[in-house]
Motif scaffolding. Sequence first.
Motif, PDB file in Angstrom:
ATOM      1  N   MET A 276      35.689  32.172  35.310  1.00 29.98           N
ATOM      2  CA  MET A 276      34.807  32.772  36.317  1.00 29.98           C
ATOM      3  C   MET A 276      35.383  32.586  37.716  1.00 29.98           C
ATOM      4  O   MET A 276      35.279  33.484  38.553  1.00 29.98           O
ATOM      5  CB  MET A 276      33.397  32.186  36.219  1.00 29.98           C
ATOM      6  N   ASP A 277      35.986  31.443  37.978  1.00 25.85           N
ATOM      7  CA  ASP A 277      36.620  31.229  39.285  1.00 25.85           C
ATOM      8  C   ASP A 277      37.768  32.219  39.506  1.00 25.85           C
ATOM      9  O   ASP A 277      37.965  32.715  40.618  1.00 25.85           O
ATOM     10  CB  ASP A 277      37.120  29.792  39.426  1.00 25.85           C
ATOM     11  N   LEU A 278      38.520  32.518  38.442  1.00 30.15           N
ATOM     12  CA  LEU A 278      39.590  33.515  38.555  1.00 30.15           C
ATOM     13  C   LEU A 278      39.013  34.891  38.878  1.00 30.15           C
ATOM     14  O   LEU A 278      39.560  35.621  39.710  1.00 30.15           O
ATOM     15  CB  LEU A 278      40.411  33.573  37.266  1.00 30.15           C
ATOM     16  N   VAL A 279      37.909  35.228  38.231  1.00 30.82           N
ATOM     17  CA  VAL A 279      37.259  36.513  38.500  1.00 30.82           C
ATOM     18  C   VAL A 279      36.768  36.548  39.943  1.00 30.82           C
ATOM     19  O   VAL A 279      36.935  37.558  40.641  1.00 30.82           O
ATOM     20  CB  VAL A 279      36.110  36.769  37.498  1.00 30.82           C
TER      21      VAL A 279
ATOM     22  N   HIS B 109      30.423  50.530  47.863  1.00 33.71           N
ATOM     23  CA  HIS B 109      31.069  49.601  46.934  1.00 33.71           C
ATOM     24  C   HIS B 109      31.218  48.224  47.569  1.00 33.71           C
ATOM     25  O   HIS B 109      30.980  47.213  46.916  1.00 33.71           O
ATOM     26  CB  HIS B 109      32.430  50.148  46.489  1.00 33.71           C
ATOM     27  N   VAL B 110      31.607  48.180  48.830  1.00 30.30           N
ATOM     28  CA  VAL B 110      31.755  46.903  49.535  1.00 30.30           C
ATOM     29  C   VAL B 110      30.417  46.163  49.551  1.00 30.30           C
ATOM     30  O   VAL B 110      30.359  44.961  49.300  1.00 30.30           O
ATOM     31  CB  VAL B 110      32.312  47.114  50.962  1.00 30.30           C
ATOM     32  N   ASP B 111      29.346  46.885  49.837  1.00 28.63           N
ATOM     33  CA  ASP B 111      28.023  46.259  49.853  1.00 28.63           C
ATOM     34  C   ASP B 111      27.677  45.687  48.478  1.00 28.63           C
ATOM     35  O   ASP B 111      27.217  44.551  48.372  1.00 28.63           O
ATOM     36  CB  ASP B 111      26.949  47.259  50.285  1.00 28.63           C
TER      37      ASP B 111
ATOM     38  N   ARG C  50      39.193  39.241  46.649  1.00 28.13           N
ATOM     39  CA  ARG C  50      40.356  39.959  47.182  1.00 28.13           C
ATOM     40  C   ARG C  50      40.110  41.466  47.165  1.00 28.13           C
ATOM     41  O   ARG C  50      40.398  42.163  48.142  1.00 28.13           O
ATOM     42  CB  ARG C  50      41.608  39.603  46.379  1.00 28.13           C
ATOM     43  N   HIS C  51      39.528  41.966  46.078  1.00 26.67           N
ATOM     44  CA  HIS C  51      39.199  43.398  45.996  1.00 26.67           C
ATOM     45  C   HIS C  51      38.206  43.784  47.084  1.00 26.67           C
ATOM     46  O   HIS C  51      38.358  44.830  47.729  1.00 26.67           O
ATOM     47  CB  HIS C  51      38.606  43.740  44.626  1.00 26.67           C
ATOM     48  N   HIS C  52      37.209  42.948  47.273  1.00 26.16           N
ATOM     49  CA  HIS C  52      36.196  43.199  48.302  1.00 26.16           C
ATOM     50  C   HIS C  52      36.853  43.294  49.682  1.00 26.16           C
ATOM     51  O   HIS C  52      36.580  44.231  50.442  1.00 26.16           O
ATOM     52  CB  HIS C  52      35.160  42.066  48.276  1.00 26.16           C
ATOM     53  N   GLU C  53      37.723  42.366  49.978  1.00 27.99           N
ATOM     54  CA  GLU C  53      38.395  42.361  51.290  1.00 27.99           C
ATOM     55  C   GLU C  53      39.272  43.600  51.461  1.00 27.99           C
ATOM     56  O   GLU C  53      39.295  44.224  52.530  1.00 27.99           O
ATOM     57  CB  GLU C  53      39.219  41.085  51.453  1.00 27.99           C
ATOM     58  N   LEU C  54      40.005  43.982  50.425  1.00 30.74           N
ATOM     59  CA  LEU C  54      40.851  45.177  50.518  1.00 30.74           C
ATOM     60  C   LEU C  54      40.022  46.434  50.722  1.00 30.74           C
ATOM     61  O   LEU C  54      40.359  47.280  51.560  1.00 30.74           O
ATOM     62  CB  LEU C  54      41.724  45.311  49.267  1.00 30.74           C
TER      63      LEU C  54
END
Length: 156
Positions: free
Chosen positions: A48-51, A21-23, A57-61
């Motif tokens: 789009m910037d909000l997304v 998922h991270v990839d 943030r999701h990626h980092e978590l």
Amino acid sequence: MQLTATAPSTTEDLLAILDAHVDGESEHVEAYRRFSHTMSDPIVKLLMDLVVEDEARHHELMRRMAARLRDDIRATRSEDALPYAPSPRNGRLRGFAAVVDAYARDERREVRQLRRLASDAGLLYDGVFALILETMADDSAKHERVMRFVLRRIAG
């Protein structure tokens, strides 16, 4: 990128799912970012910037969650792993429970208010106000869930 619908059977399976998922998420974040930069419509660019912010943030978590699992599997310690310590069930933090409970209730009230405002906003500005208010309500619902988790953790 979608997470697999089946539950992982082992910690290693969960790690593999998170890594995949991270990839994939990296590609999505960059694609969303490129898309945002090509938009001349200021509302589309803002949304789009909000997304992109949320996805980053999701990626980092998820990356940090994968690092935590990897550290536990390999008995290593990396600085970028999601921090974890067992809950201190000794009651020392119970004094904060009332405060955290109040925060959770405030977030629940905020959800109701934001959803009502979104409904009232209707199609104003092509529905963008309603969309933003609904996403803010979703965030407040998430905040309430976080506060409830914190409350369970500190109240023992």
